[in-house]
Design an enzyme around this catalytic site. Structure first.
Site, PDB file in Angstrom:
ATOM      1  N   ASP A  85     -11.371   2.373   3.781  1.00 28.69           N
ATOM      2  CA  ASP A  85     -11.576   0.928   3.654  1.00 28.69           C
ATOM      3  C   ASP A  85     -13.052   0.600   3.430  1.00 28.69           C
ATOM      4  O   ASP A  85     -13.395  -0.506   3.003  1.00 28.69           O
ATOM      5  CB  ASP A  85     -11.079   0.200   4.906  1.00 28.69           C
ATOM      6  CG  ASP A  85      -9.802  -0.587   4.661  1.00 28.69           C
ATOM      7  OD1 ASP A  85      -9.499  -0.875   3.494  1.00 28.69           O
ATOM      8  OD2 ASP A  85      -9.109  -0.908   5.636  1.00 28.69           O
ATOM      9  N   GLN A 109      -5.072  -1.830   9.703  1.00 29.16           N
ATOM     10  CA  GLN A 109      -4.886  -3.123   9.059  1.00 29.16           C
ATOM     11  C   GLN A 109      -5.425  -4.254   9.933  1.00 29.16           C
ATOM     12  O   GLN A 109      -5.071  -4.359  11.111  1.00 29.16           O
ATOM     13  CB  GLN A 109      -3.397  -3.352   8.760  1.00 29.16           C
ATOM     14  CG  GLN A 109      -3.102  -4.646   8.024  1.00 29.16           C
ATOM     15  CD  GLN A 109      -3.722  -4.686   6.638  1.00 29.16           C
ATOM     16  OE1 GLN A 109      -3.766  -3.680   5.938  1.00 29.16           O
ATOM     17  NE2 GLN A 109      -4.194  -5.848   6.228  1.00 29.16           N
ATOM     18  N   LYS A 112       0.829  -1.207   0.000  1.00 31.91           N
ATOM     19  CA  LYS A 112       0.000   0.000   0.000  1.00 31.91           C
ATOM     20  C   LYS A 112       0.864   1.259   0.000  1.00 31.91           C
ATOM     21  O   LYS A 112       0.560   2.236  -0.703  1.00 31.91           O
ATOM     22  CB  LYS A 112      -0.940  -0.006   1.214  1.00 31.91           C
ATOM     23  CG  LYS A 112      -2.065  -1.027   1.105  1.00 31.91           C
ATOM     24  CD  LYS A 112      -2.860  -1.125   2.399  1.00 31.91           C
ATOM     25  CE  LYS A 112      -3.976  -2.151   2.268  1.00 31.91           C
ATOM     26  NZ  LYS A 112      -4.717  -2.373   3.506  1.00 31.91           N
TER      27      LYS A 112
END
Length: 291
Positions: free
Chosen positions: A119, A96, A52
């Site tokens: 997200d 995460q 990322k």
């Protein structure tokens, strides 16, 4: 059979995003800024976050990595999230997953400001997606929809079967496929579904999102179907330097000859998930969702 090349599509989208960033900067705006919180040292999470950050560099984003050790207190993590929520120089951030067992994942997700939830996991974004309002769409479903559009795959009136009912893939995917812009007729199947093999074999579009390597076999797919394999399970392998390889939910060599379109693993849905996070961050930087 046509292979749906997620890697090539993601590369093209990155170039489009890079141009968007250049336009923003040329107009006197700062580059989009994406942050990631990483708790512990899980190998898969470390690798994914590293990708990322690399993606951000490639398109001209500013990126920030915030690390915590495995034993971080939940309250300390929540306080950092609140700090990021208030930071005017940050457009979006992710925490995460998975998190250590002593931290409530849902509590963490709900603490994130929905306007920075790139997200797309916050209940506000999920709810807005359900009723068709602008929202940050969960990255994997976002990426799959983009693949269907870019490969000009006919969806209107098609019978779509989604195997898997997770909040991250299966459920949001079912909502997106049934919306007016897609117009598919959707069935969500799972481990308790009766006659699952026959149901899969009736699908014009089959989306496998179980996390069960090799579950979808040749007899479960009808001729001319579109098959989207979301599965990316690490399995041991003596043929790779790392000692493992990624295996999808679909037995590719059996199923591919029957398909009109199919995604490979790796190189299918995975790269699109990563690039969708970048797309959401651009939307956040522009204020296109909640403003």
């Amino acid at each position: 059979m046509q292979l749906i090349d997620g890697k090539a599509t993601a590369k093209a989208i990155k170039e489009e995003i890079k141009l968007e960033v250049q336009k923003l900067v040329h107009a006197g705006r700062r580059p989009p800024h994406l942050a990631a919180i990483l708790v512990g040292h899980d190998g898969g999470s470390e690798t994914y976050v590293a990708y990322k950050i690399k993606d951000c560099e490639e398109v001209g984003f500013k990126s920030t990595l915030i690390r915590f050790e495995e034993d971080v207190l939940e309250q300390e993590l929540l306080e950092k999230i609140q700090e990021l929520n208030r930071d005017p120089g940050l457009d979006g951030f992710i925490v995460q997953l998975p998190l250590p067992g002593h931290i409530r994942e849902q509590k963490v997700i709900e603490t994130i400001n929905p306007a920075k939830d790139v997200d797309g996991f916050h209940p506000v974004n999920v709810g807005r997606t359900v009723i068709g309002l602008p929202s940050f769409i969960s990255a994997t479903p976002f990426g799959i929809i983009e693949l269907l559009k870019r490969y000009k795959i006919e969806t209107s009136g098609k019978n779509c079967v989604i195997v898997g009912r997770s909040n991250i893939v299966g459920r949001p995917m079912s909502i997106l496929m049934s919306q007016k812009s897609i117009n598919a007729t959707v069935t969500v199947a799972h481990s308790r579904t009766r006659d699952l093999e026959e149901l899969c074999a009736s699908a014009d579009i089959l989306i496998a999102a179980l996390g069960a390597p090799g579950f979808i076999k040749e007899h479960m797919v009808k001729e001319g179907a579109v098959v989207i394999d979301v599965g990316t399970t690490r399995v041991p392998s003596s043929e790779t330097k790392s000692g493992f390889r990624l295996k999808g939910d679909v037995v590719f060599n059996e199923v591919a000859p029957k398909c009109a379109f199919i995604t490979p693993v790796p190189g299918g849905v995975g790269p699109m998930t990563r690039v969708s996070l970048l797309s959401n961050t651009v939307l956040a930087a522009k204020g296109n969702i909640f403003n």
